[in-house]
Structures are given as structure tokens and as C-alpha cells.
Motif scaffolding. Sequence first.
Motif, PDB file in Angstrom:
ATOM      1  N   VAL A   1       0.847  -1.179   0.000  1.00 17.80           N
ATOM      2  CA  VAL A   1       0.000   0.000   0.000  1.00 17.80           C
ATOM      3  C   VAL A   1       0.890   1.239   0.000  1.00 17.80           C
ATOM      4  O   VAL A   1       1.978   1.240   0.592  1.00 17.80           O
ATOM      5  CB  VAL A   1      -0.980  -0.004   1.204  1.00 17.80           C
ATOM      6  CG1 VAL A   1      -0.254   0.101   2.513  1.00 17.80           C
ATOM      7  CG2 VAL A   1      -2.022   1.091   1.083  1.00 17.80           C
ATOM      8  N   LEU A   2       0.456   2.260  -0.722  1.00 22.55           N
ATOM      9  CA  LEU A   2       1.143   3.553  -0.807  1.00 22.55           C
ATOM     10  C   LEU A   2       0.199   4.584  -0.217  1.00 22.55           C
ATOM     11  O   LEU A   2      -0.996   4.532  -0.489  1.00 22.55           O
ATOM     12  CB  LEU A   2       1.422   3.901  -2.271  1.00 22.55           C
ATOM     13  CG  LEU A   2       2.084   2.832  -3.122  1.00 22.55           C
ATOM     14  CD1 LEU A   2       1.932   3.153  -4.596  1.00 22.55           C
ATOM     15  CD2 LEU A   2       3.534   2.703  -2.736  1.00 22.55           C
ATOM     16  N   TRP A   3       0.718   5.513   0.589  1.00 21.47           N
ATOM     17  CA  TRP A   3      -0.153   6.539   1.131  1.00 21.47           C
ATOM     18  C   TRP A   3       0.594   7.837   1.361  1.00 21.47           C
ATOM     19  O   TRP A   3       1.821   7.889   1.360  1.00 21.47           O
ATOM     20  CB  TRP A   3      -0.858   6.065   2.402  1.00 21.47           C
ATOM     21  CG  TRP A   3      -0.004   5.942   3.623  1.00 21.47           C
ATOM     22  CD1 TRP A   3       0.208   6.906   4.574  1.00 21.47           C
ATOM     23  CD2 TRP A   3       0.749   4.818   4.051  1.00 21.47           C
ATOM     24  NE1 TRP A   3       1.041   6.433   5.562  1.00 21.47           N
ATOM     25  CE2 TRP A   3       1.386   5.147   5.254  1.00 21.47           C
ATOM     26  CE3 TRP A   3       0.955   3.544   3.511  1.00 21.47           C
ATOM     27  CZ2 TRP A   3       2.206   4.267   5.935  1.00 21.47           C
ATOM     28  CZ3 TRP A   3       1.777   2.674   4.199  1.00 21.47           C
ATOM     29  CH2 TRP A   3       2.385   3.034   5.386  1.00 21.47           C
TER      30      TRP A   3
ATOM     31  N   GLN B   1       4.732   7.318   1.527  1.00 25.62           N
ATOM     32  CA  GLN B   1       4.926   6.188   2.432  1.00 25.62           C
ATOM     33  C   GLN B   1       4.484   4.896   1.752  1.00 25.62           C
ATOM     34  O   GLN B   1       3.624   4.915   0.869  1.00 25.62           O
ATOM     35  CB  GLN B   1       4.107   6.362   3.717  1.00 25.62           C
ATOM     36  CG  GLN B   1       4.217   7.716   4.372  1.00 25.62           C
ATOM     37  CD  GLN B   1       5.608   8.020   4.876  1.00 25.62           C
ATOM     38  OE1 GLN B   1       6.263   7.160   5.445  1.00 25.62           O
ATOM     39  NE2 GLN B   1       6.075   9.234   4.655  1.00 25.62           N
ATOM     40  N   SER B   2       5.022   3.764   2.231  1.00 22.52           N
ATOM     41  CA  SER B   2       4.607   2.472   1.699  1.00 22.52           C
ATOM     42  C   SER B   2       4.786   1.392   2.756  1.00 22.52           C
ATOM     43  O   SER B   2       5.574   1.547   3.690  1.00 22.52           O
ATOM     44  CB  SER B   2       5.412   2.113   0.447  1.00 22.52           C
ATOM     45  OG  SER B   2       6.780   1.955   0.775  1.00 22.52           O
ATOM     46  N   ALA B   3       4.052   0.299   2.582  1.00 22.34           N
ATOM     47  CA  ALA B   3       4.185  -0.853   3.475  1.00 22.34           C
ATOM     48  C   ALA B   3       3.688  -2.102   2.758  1.00 22.34           C
ATOM     49  O   ALA B   3       2.732  -2.043   1.979  1.00 22.34           O
ATOM     50  CB  ALA B   3       3.386  -0.649   4.754  1.00 22.34           C
TER      51      ALA B   3
ATOM     52  N   TYR C   1      -4.537   6.962  -0.631  1.00 20.80           N
ATOM     53  CA  TYR C   1      -3.787   5.710  -0.746  1.00 20.80           C
ATOM     54  C   TYR C   1      -4.063   5.024  -2.073  1.00 20.80           C
ATOM     55  O   TYR C   1      -5.030   5.322  -2.767  1.00 20.80           O
ATOM     56  CB  TYR C   1      -4.103   4.771   0.420  1.00 20.80           C
ATOM     57  CG  TYR C   1      -5.450   4.101   0.336  1.00 20.80           C
ATOM     58  CD1 TYR C   1      -5.567   2.805  -0.163  1.00 20.80           C
ATOM     59  CD2 TYR C   1      -6.607   4.754   0.744  1.00 20.80           C
ATOM     60  CE1 TYR C   1      -6.798   2.183  -0.240  1.00 20.80           C
ATOM     61  CE2 TYR C   1      -7.839   4.148   0.666  1.00 20.80           C
ATOM     62  CZ  TYR C   1      -7.932   2.856   0.178  1.00 20.80           C
ATOM     63  OH  TYR C   1      -9.151   2.250   0.091  1.00 20.80           O
ATOM     64  N   ASN C   2      -3.198   4.091  -2.394  1.00 19.39           N
ATOM     65  CA  ASN C   2      -3.334   3.232  -3.549  1.00 19.39           C
ATOM     66  C   ASN C   2      -2.585   1.951  -3.212  1.00 19.39           C
ATOM     67  O   ASN C   2      -1.892   1.900  -2.196  1.00 19.39           O
ATOM     68  CB  ASN C   2      -2.767   3.895  -4.810  1.00 19.39           C
ATOM     69  CG  ASN C   2      -3.523   3.468  -6.054  1.00 19.39           C
ATOM     70  OD1 ASN C   2      -3.801   2.293  -6.262  1.00 19.39           O
ATOM     71  ND2 ASN C   2      -3.866   4.452  -6.884  1.00 19.39           N
ATOM     72  N   ALA C   3      -2.684   0.924  -4.045  1.00 18.20           N
ATOM     73  CA  ALA C   3      -2.022  -0.341  -3.735  1.00 18.20           C
ATOM     74  C   ALA C   3      -1.719  -1.125  -5.000  1.00 18.20           C
ATOM     75  O   ALA C   3      -2.373  -0.947  -6.029  1.00 18.20           O
ATOM     76  CB  ALA C   3      -2.890  -1.175  -2.800  1.00 18.20           C
ATOM     77  N   CYS C   4      -0.715  -2.002  -4.886  1.00 23.50           N
ATOM     78  CA  CYS C   4      -0.324  -2.896  -5.970  1.00 23.50           C
ATOM     79  C   CYS C   4      -0.165  -4.306  -5.409  1.00 23.50           C
ATOM     80  O   CYS C   4       0.164  -4.480  -4.234  1.00 23.50           O
ATOM     81  CB  CYS C   4       1.028  -2.479  -6.564  1.00 23.50           C
ATOM     82  SG  CYS C   4       1.043  -0.859  -7.355  1.00 23.50           S
TER      83      CYS C   4
END
Length: 122
Positions: A50-52, A74-76, A94-97
Motif C-alpha cells: 500500500v502507498l499513502w 509512504q509504503s508498506a 492511498y493506492n495499492a499494488c
Amino acid sequence: MRLLIAALLFVLSFNVHAKNPGEGAQSCVNASSSGGKVTFTNNCGVKVFVLWCGDLSYSKKKCGDGPKGGHYTQSANIDVGDESVATVKGHYEYNACKGSIGFGNDGYYEDSSSGAVRCLAR
């Protein structure tokens, strides 16, 4: 000859099943906020990252201050069924891959200053 063919098939199959398939996963992540915290939960059957960004309690960076002029700061990584928590003072995005991320964004994703994300296969 059989060994060479087996080795070639192994390499080809490894590349087909890349750790990061280059697919978006925002629909896999549920974000819920309460008490100055945002909890990102992975609801898919695969690991995601996740990116935020936003008004974060632990960073002065805002959306648009990401690496290489990107949007997210930020990412995790989040395993299947797990969650990641961020402390916020207000607004966040946020977004996610699908897959996992290392330090920085080199080769994991590309994001524009508007927040659009292109997940990259690795």
C-alpha cells in the motif's frame, strides 16, 4: 540436452510468475480511520503493498512530495489478511499494488503528481 531444456523451462516459468505481477490492488485494501489512525487491511488472497500520503503525524511530507516527484510518500507490505496502521492528523490518500515493495519506489511502481499509479512487474 534434457537438463538444458529443464533449466530453460524453469527460468521461463519463474519470469511468468513474477513476485510483482504489475497489477493494481486498491480494491484489495480496505482503509478505515478512527482516532487519528488509518488501518489498511489486505482483503485479497495475495500479498500487496500500500502507498499513502497526507497529513501524517510522523512526517512533514505531504502528498506530492514522494520519490522522483511522485504523489505518495509512504509504503508498506501487507500479507494476506494482515493490516498496516498509519497515524494521520486529517486528510490521507492511498493506492495499492499486488506484490511487495523494497525501500523507495525504484522499479515497483510509477506515480504521477495527481496520484495515479502504474504498478510494475518485477
